[in-house]
Design a protein around this motif. Structure first.
Motif, PDB file in Angstrom:
ATOM      1  N   ASP A 113       0.766  -1.272  -0.110  1.00  0.00           N
ATOM      2  CA  ASP A 113       0.068   0.191  -0.045  1.00  0.00           C
ATOM      3  C   ASP A 113       0.895   1.111   0.143  1.00  0.00           C
ATOM      4  N   ALA A 114       0.619   2.104  -0.886  1.00  0.00           N
ATOM      5  CA  ALA A 114       1.435   3.383  -0.958  1.00  0.00           C
ATOM      6  C   ALA A 114       0.745   4.327  -0.023  1.00  0.00           C
ATOM      7  N   VAL A 115      -0.553   4.396   0.239  1.00  0.00           N
ATOM      8  CA  VAL A 115      -0.876   5.298   1.209  1.00  0.00           C
ATOM      9  C   VAL A 115      -2.539   4.683   1.449  1.00  0.00           C
ATOM     10  N   LYS A 116      -2.833   4.799   2.642  1.00  0.00           N
ATOM     11  CA  LYS A 116      -4.296   4.442   3.227  1.00  0.00           C
ATOM     12  C   LYS A 116      -4.686   5.506   4.155  1.00  0.00           C
ATOM     13  N   ASP A 117      -6.113   5.787   3.939  1.00  0.00           N
ATOM     14  CA  ASP A 117      -6.631   6.716   4.861  1.00  0.00           C
ATOM     15  C   ASP A 117      -6.988   5.852   6.359  1.00  0.00           C
ATOM     16  N   ILE A 118      -5.910   6.155   7.134  1.00  0.00           N
ATOM     17  CA  ILE A 118      -6.007   5.351   8.674  1.00  0.00           C
ATOM     18  C   ILE A 118      -7.052   5.987   9.513  1.00  0.00           C
ATOM     19  N   SER A 119      -7.379   7.375   9.097  1.00  0.00           N
ATOM     20  CA  SER A 119      -8.321   8.129   9.800  1.00  0.00           C
ATOM     21  C   SER A 119      -9.658   7.855   9.677  1.00  0.00           C
ATOM     22  N   GLN A 120      -9.964   7.052   8.497  1.00  0.00           N
ATOM     23  CA  GLN A 120     -11.240   6.824   8.212  1.00  0.00           C
ATOM     24  C   GLN A 120     -12.301   7.878   7.847  1.00  0.00           C
ATOM     25  N   MET A 121     -11.496   8.914   7.449  1.00  0.00           N
ATOM     26  CA  MET A 121     -12.494  10.322   6.967  1.00  0.00           C
ATOM     27  C   MET A 121     -12.595  10.042   5.653  1.00  0.00           C
ATOM     28  N   GLY A 122     -12.131   9.413   4.802  1.00  0.00           N
ATOM     29  CA  GLY A 122     -12.311   9.260   3.203  1.00  0.00           C
ATOM     30  C   GLY A 122     -11.296   8.545   2.746  1.00  0.00           C
ATOM     31  N   ARG A 123     -10.886   8.672   1.565  1.00  0.00           N
ATOM     32  CA  ARG A 123     -10.095   7.841   0.919  1.00  0.00           C
ATOM     33  C   ARG A 123      -9.108   8.363  -0.094  1.00  0.00           C
TER      34      ARG A 123
ATOM     35  N   LEU B 119      -4.940  11.951  -4.713  1.00  0.00           N
ATOM     36  CA  LEU B 119      -6.139  13.133  -3.982  1.00  0.00           C
ATOM     37  C   LEU B 119      -6.884  12.226  -2.955  1.00  0.00           C
ATOM     38  N   HIS B 120      -7.154  13.083  -1.727  1.00  0.00           N
ATOM     39  CA  HIS B 120      -7.809  12.611  -0.864  1.00  0.00           C
ATOM     40  C   HIS B 120      -9.209  13.230  -1.056  1.00  0.00           C
ATOM     41  N   ILE B 121     -10.314  12.141  -1.095  1.00  0.00           N
ATOM     42  CA  ILE B 121     -11.534  12.635  -0.907  1.00  0.00           C
ATOM     43  C   ILE B 121     -12.370  12.168   0.405  1.00  0.00           C
ATOM     44  N   SER B 122     -13.073  13.436   0.938  1.00  0.00           N
ATOM     45  CA  SER B 122     -13.769  12.956   2.138  1.00  0.00           C
ATOM     46  C   SER B 122     -15.104  13.505   2.096  1.00  0.00           C
TER      47      SER B 122
ATOM     48  N   ILE C 272     -16.811  14.660   4.557  1.00  0.00           N
ATOM     49  CA  ILE C 272     -16.793  15.543   5.404  1.00  0.00           C
ATOM     50  C   ILE C 272     -16.651  16.890   5.262  1.00  0.00           C
ATOM     51  N   ASP C 273     -17.496  17.786   5.294  1.00  0.00           N
ATOM     52  CA  ASP C 273     -17.111  19.021   4.988  1.00  0.00           C
ATOM     53  C   ASP C 273     -16.376  19.034   3.542  1.00  0.00           C
ATOM     54  N   PRO C 274     -16.862  18.547   2.529  1.00  0.00           N
ATOM     55  CA  PRO C 274     -16.291  18.208   1.313  1.00  0.00           C
ATOM     56  C   PRO C 274     -15.636  19.662   0.622  1.00  0.00           C
ATOM     57  N   TRP C 275     -14.299  19.184  -0.207  1.00  0.00           N
ATOM     58  CA  TRP C 275     -13.822  20.320  -1.099  1.00  0.00           C
ATOM     59  C   TRP C 275     -13.279  21.435  -0.123  1.00  0.00           C
ATOM     60  N   LYS C 276     -12.913  21.006   1.046  1.00  0.00           N
ATOM     61  CA  LYS C 276     -12.111  22.153   1.727  1.00  0.00           C
ATOM     62  C   LYS C 276     -10.878  21.685   2.358  1.00  0.00           C
ATOM     63  N   VAL C 277      -9.776  21.883   1.895  1.00  0.00           N
ATOM     64  CA  VAL C 277      -8.737  21.444   2.261  1.00  0.00           C
ATOM     65  C   VAL C 277      -8.004  21.481   3.721  1.00  0.00           C
ATOM     66  N   ASP C 278      -8.041  20.732   4.363  1.00  0.00           N
ATOM     67  CA  ASP C 278      -7.220  20.896   5.869  1.00  0.00           C
ATOM     68  C   ASP C 278      -6.290  19.793   6.118  1.00  0.00           C
ATOM     69  N   GLY C 279      -5.052  20.209   6.078  1.00  0.00           N
ATOM     70  CA  GLY C 279      -4.019  19.318   6.183  1.00  0.00           C
ATOM     71  C   GLY C 279      -4.077  18.423   4.906  1.00  0.00           C
ATOM     72  N   ALA C 280      -4.153  16.830   4.977  1.00  0.00           N
ATOM     73  CA  ALA C 280      -4.178  16.197   4.072  1.00  0.00           C
ATOM     74  C   ALA C 280      -5.633  15.923   3.541  1.00  0.00           C
ATOM     75  N   LYS C 281      -6.683  16.364   4.133  1.00  0.00           N
ATOM     76  CA  LYS C 281      -8.103  16.292   4.034  1.00  0.00           C
ATOM     77  C   LYS C 281      -8.354  16.988   2.479  1.00  0.00           C
ATOM     78  N   ASP C 282      -8.872  16.244   1.498  1.00  0.00           N
ATOM     79  CA  ASP C 282      -9.327  16.921   0.366  1.00  0.00           C
ATOM     80  C   ASP C 282      -8.161  17.459  -0.278  1.00  0.00           C
ATOM     81  N   ALA C 283      -6.868  16.994  -0.282  1.00  0.00           N
ATOM     82  CA  ALA C 283      -5.716  17.588  -0.621  1.00  0.00           C
ATOM     83  C   ALA C 283      -4.988  16.587  -1.607  1.00  0.00           C
ATOM     84  N   ILE C 284      -4.430  17.016  -2.719  1.00  0.00           N
ATOM     85  CA  ILE C 284      -3.584  16.458  -3.511  1.00  0.00           C
ATOM     86  C   ILE C 284      -2.317  16.368  -2.600  1.00  0.00           C
ATOM     87  N   CYS C 285      -1.755  14.787  -2.460  1.00  0.00           N
ATOM     88  CA  CYS C 285      -0.691  14.601  -1.622  1.00  0.00           C
ATOM     89  C   CYS C 285       0.361  13.773  -2.327  1.00  0.00           C
TER      90      CYS C 285
END
Length: 353
Positions: free
Chosen positions: A275-285, A304-307, A309-322
Motif C-alpha cells: 500500500d502506498a497510502v491509506k486513510d487510517i483516519s477513516q475520514m475518506g479515501r 487525491l484525498h476525497i472526504s 466530511i465538509d467536502p472540497w475544503k482542504v485541511d491538512g491532507a483532507k481533500d488535498a493532493i498528496c
C-alpha cells in the motif's frame, strides 16, 4: 465517424508538458511548456491515528515557486453535441516524440437531458461508451480520423464480455513492454452479476497503440474480487532492472487508498506489492493515483484525498493532493504530504472570487 473536429490552434507552442482535461461534450488538450524544476514534498511524522493523522499534515516549507505556464494553446480533439467525449484519464495518454501523441477517451452517445446522462459508472454514460484512441502526428495540431482505434467497447453483451475477459489457457503474445513504442491500457468493465464492482483488466500494445492484444490480464486485489481496483492512464514505472514494472492502483472504499502492483513478466501478470497510502483516519479515501520514477531511483506516488466530511475544503491532507515517497522500489512508503494549502482555493471554478 460523423463527429465534427475543429482545430483551434494558431500559434507555435512548446511540447515539454501535456496537460489533459475532459469537458462535457468535448475532449480538450492543453499544450504548453513549463520550467523543468519541480519541488517535491515530504511528509513529516504524525503519530496520531484518528482524524489528527490527516488534519495535522502540512505542506513542506519553503514552498517551491509556482511554475509559469507559457505559450499555451487549446486544441479540440473531438466534439459532437450528441456525444460524451471525456475522461481521458481513463484511457491512454502518451507522447512518443517527433510530434506523435496518442490520447484515449470515453466516447458515447449522450442526450445531456439529465445528470446521469453524463455520469460515469453503472447507469451513466460508461455503459454506452467505447474507448476511442486518437493520434496526432504534428504535435497535437490535428487528429486525423484515419488514425483512430477503438481499444475496448463497453457496449458489447455480457456474454461477449465474459468470453473476452475469461479466456482459459489462451495463448499470449510476447511483448517487450520496456520498448518506447510499448503502451498499456488499463480498462474497467461491468458485469450484471458483479453490480457496481468493476472488473479491472490490462491490454498491451507494442506498436504505439495501433493494434492491441486480444487476451486481457485480469487484475485483482489479494483480498479478492470484492475489493474494487482500478487504474487510470498514468504511465507504469519501468524500473532500472529492465524487469520490474510498477503500477499504482486505486482501491475504492472508505479508509482505502492506493496500492502498488508489480509485474516481472512484461505485464502478463500483476501482483500486489504494498500500500502506498491509506486513510487510517477513516475520514475518506485516497484515489486518482499517479506513479513517478525519478532519475535518482526514488518513486513518488501522487493521490487525491476525497472526504464526505465538509467536502472540497482542504485541511491538512483532507481533500488535498498528496505525495508519498519510496526509496526501496515501492515496498515501503513515507506518510502522505499535501502539496496544496488549506482552504478551498484549489477547488474553485474559474472566475470564482
Amino acid at each position: 465517424m460523423s463527429d465534427r473536429r475543429t482545430n483551434l490552434s494558431e500559434h507555435e507552442f512548446g511540447r515539454r508538458e501535456f496537460l489533459a482535461r475532459a469537458a462535457i461534450g468535448g475532449g480538450v488538450l492543453a499544450l504548453g511548456s513549463l520550467p523543468s524544476s519541480r519541488g517535491a514534498a515530504r511528509a513529516e511524522s504524525v503519530s496520531a491515528s484518528g482524524p489528527e493523522w490527516l488534519l495535522q499534515r502540512r505542506q513542506r516549507t519553503p514552498l517551491t515557486p509556482a511554475p509559469r505556464v507559457i505559450e499555451t494553446r487549446h486544441i479540440r480533439l473531438c466534439y459532437n453535441p450528441e456525444r460524451y467525449c471525456g475522461h481521458p484519464r481513463q484511457g491512454v495518454f502518451r507522447y512518443f516524440g517527433n510530434g506523435e501523441i496518442i490520447v484515449g477517451h470515453n466516447h458515447a452517445p449522450c442526450e445531456y437531458k439529465k445528470v446521469m446522462d453524463a455520469r460515469h459508472g453503472v447507469g451513466g454514460y460508461h455503459s454506452r461508451a467505447k474507448l476511442l484512441l486518437q493520434r496526432s502526428l504534428d504535435g497535437g495540431q490535428t487528429w486525423p480520423e484515419d488514425q483512430e482505434v477503438v481499444v475496448y467497447d463497453e457496449t458489447i453483451s455480457p456474454e461477449a464480455k465474459r468470453a473476452f475477459l475469461f479466456q482459459k489457457d489462451a495463448p499470449r503474445d510476447e511483448c517487450d513492454m520496456f520498448r518506447r513504442e510499448s503502451v498499456f491500457f488499463f480498462g474497467r468493465t461491468f458485469l450484471p452479476e458483479r453490480g457496481k464492482k468493476e472488473v479491472c483488466f490490462a491490454l498491451r500494445s507494442v506498436d504505439k497503440g495501433r493494434t492491441w492484444e486480444k487476451t486481457p490480464t485480469i487484475i485483482e486485489h489479494p483480498d479478492g474480487p470484492e475489493v474494487h481496483v482500478h487504474k487510470d492512464c498514468h504511465p507504469v514505472a519501468r524500473m532500472p532492472d529492465r524487469k520490474t514494472l510498477l503500477a499504482a492502483m486505486s482501491i475504492t472504499a472508505t479508509g482505502a487508498g492506493v496500492a502498488i502492483f508489480a509485474s516481472t513478466d512484461n505485464g502478463l501478470t500483476w501482483r500486489y506489492r504494498a500500500d502506498a497510502v491509506k486513510d487510517i483516519s477513516q475520514m475518506g479515501r485516497f484515489t486518482y493515483a499517479g506513479l513517478l520514477l525519478l532519475p535518482d531511483g526514488r518513486l513518488q506516488c501522487y493521490a487525491l484525498h476525497i472526504s464526505p466530511i465538509d467536502p472540497w475544503k482542504v485541511d491538512g491532507a483532507k481533500d488535498a493532493i498528496c505525495v508519498c515517497n519510496s526509496t526501496d522500489g515501492g515496498r515501503t512508503w513515507s506518510d502522505p504530504a499535501p502539496i496544496v494549502g488549506k482552504g478551498g482555493d484549489c477547488w474553485k471554478k474559474l472566475g470564482d472570487k
